[in-house]
Design an enzyme around this catalytic site. Structure first.
Site, PDB file in Angstrom:
ATOM      1  N   ARG A   1       0.874  -1.046  -0.051  1.00 24.12           N
ATOM      2  CA  ARG A   1       0.030   0.015  -0.034  1.00 24.12           C
ATOM      3  C   ARG A   1       0.752   1.233   0.074  1.00 24.12           C
ATOM      4  O   ARG A   1       1.071   1.923  -0.911  1.00 24.12           O
ATOM      5  CB  ARG A   1      -1.034  -0.019   1.244  1.00 24.12           C
TER       6      ARG A   1
ATOM      7  N   CYS B   1       4.835   8.978   0.206  1.00 24.09           N
ATOM      8  CA  CYS B   1       3.463   9.403  -0.014  1.00 24.09           C
ATOM      9  C   CYS B   1       3.113  10.537  -0.994  1.00 24.09           C
ATOM     10  O   CYS B   1       3.880  11.379  -1.327  1.00 24.09           O
ATOM     11  CB  CYS B   1       2.947  10.123   1.176  1.00 24.09           C
TER      12      CYS B   1
ATOM     13  N   ASN C   1       9.011   4.034   3.694  1.00 20.82           N
ATOM     14  CA  ASN C   1       8.998   3.600   5.237  1.00 20.82           C
ATOM     15  C   ASN C   1      10.260   2.781   5.351  1.00 20.82           C
ATOM     16  O   ASN C   1      10.857   2.411   4.408  1.00 20.82           O
ATOM     17  CB  ASN C   1       7.722   2.501   5.430  1.00 20.82           C
TER      18      ASN C   1
END
Ligand code: HMG
Ligand code: MG
Length: 305
Positions: free
Chosen positions: A15, A240, A249
């Protein structure tokens, strides 16, 4: 305080990682990645987002991804749901868990989900209610807890404020997110302390992007507080779309290597995790960002140019 004996990792690569790719990633590749992560023993996977395809085209195949994965018993498959439309998609797709995502910065809230913090809570309230009625866990993510790309500094009080609002509408867990990876260990602890005013230790997690190389240190600082749940992204995928320049991340391989070294259990098989990272990196045509992934692949004779 002694470190936790066990850490639960949510791999957000499919995701948080893939939402940020420029080229279209085929649905089959996403499915293969999710299945490889489950095979490696990852207990919880953020599989996709039910968001507007105009805002995030990479997640437009959310329903297909969820329909095609073969699910491993015991693994939690979570999805992002910013509003009731997203929740309806998640429910139809039989997601195990939904995630509402707000921000500790007004500016970021507007850029990311097109509304103020207060309005976001109004949108999340029916999602939280519906999720609980359907027996699904609802987690909350708070972006920009340690800094905002638009507003700059974010005070720990702002994290506490959003955590309190999320708690008030029945969100069961809160994730403290450093969206742009600018946080350092004491700042991470200060933000986490504010979340812990409203949630127990069993319902907080850290989500640290690694833009400035601080994420592993931030996780260690939170481990020292007893926090034992963290998001991480296989191969260090991602960023993002509404935080330009922010990298992925913290790589799951790097976190698992550190935890293995500390004698903290995760139930994740590092070799299989490295395989998953190598697979998706090859599909994207670049080496894994994970230092541990690259080192272990080099040991297997893989040369990166
Ligand atoms: P909006 O434009 O204000 O929404 O967007 P709207 O309700 O006015 O709807 C506009 C259009 O979007 C309509 O379609 C809706 O049907 C559609 P149209 O009539 O124009 O054809 N729509 C949807 N379609 C599919 N699924 C939905 C949905 N909702 C509306 N759920 C909205 C508001 C929240 C929808 C939009 O801003 C959005 O989708 N944003 C997504 C942002 C995003 O995904 N960001 C990345 C994930 S968050 C993140 O990465 C941070 C995190 O990792 C933590 C950290 O690191 O900080 C979690
Ligand atoms: Mg993120």
């Amino acid at each position: 305080m002694a470190l936790p004996k066990r850490v639960r990792i949510v791999d957000v690569g499919p995701r948080d990682g893939l939402q940020n790719e420029k080229a279209v990633v085929p649905t089959d590749v996403k499915v293969a990645l999710i299945e490889a992560l489950a095979e490696a023993g990852v207990p919880s996977i953020e599989a996709t987002s039910f968001v507007s395809p105009k805002w995030v085209p990479q997640m437009a195949d959310a329903a297909d991804v969820m329909a095609r994965i073969s699910r491993r018993p015991g693994v939690v498959y979570a999805v992002l749901t910013p509003n009731m439309k997203g929740f309806e998609g998640a429910l139809a797709a039989k997601a195990d868990e939904v995630v509402v995502f707000g921000a500790a910065s007004e500016a970021f809230s507007h850029k990311n989900i097109n509304c103020s913090i207060a309005e976001s809570i109004e949108r999340f309230a029916p999602v939280a209610r519906a999720a609980r009625d359907a027996g699904m866990k609802v987690r909350g993510a708070i972006s920009c807890c340690l800094g905002c790309p638009y507003q700059g500094e974010v005070k720990p009080e702002a994290v506490g404020y959003v955590a309190r609002l999320m708690h008030g509408i029945g969100v069961q867990h809160v994730g403290v997110a450093d969206t742009i990876g600018v946080g350092t260990p004491r700042k991470a602890q200060a933000a986490m302390e504010r979340a812990l005013l409203h949630y127990p230790l069993s319902e907080v997690s850290g989500h640290f992007h690694d833009t400035y190389g601080q994420a592993v240190a931030n996780i260690y600082a939170c481990l020292e507080m007893g926090v034992y749940q963290f998001d991480a992204s296989v191969a260090g995928l991602g960023g993002c779309p509404y935080a330009k320049g922010a990298t992925g991340n913290v790589a799951t391989e790097d976190v698992v290597f550190m935890l293995d070294g500390l004698g903290v259990a995760t139930d994740i098989d590092l070799d299989l995790l490295v395989d998953a990272g190598a697979y998706i990196s090859a599909q994207l045509g670049r080496p894994p960002v994970s230092r541990v992934g690259r080192a272990l692949l080099a040991k297997r004779g893989k040369v990166f140019v």
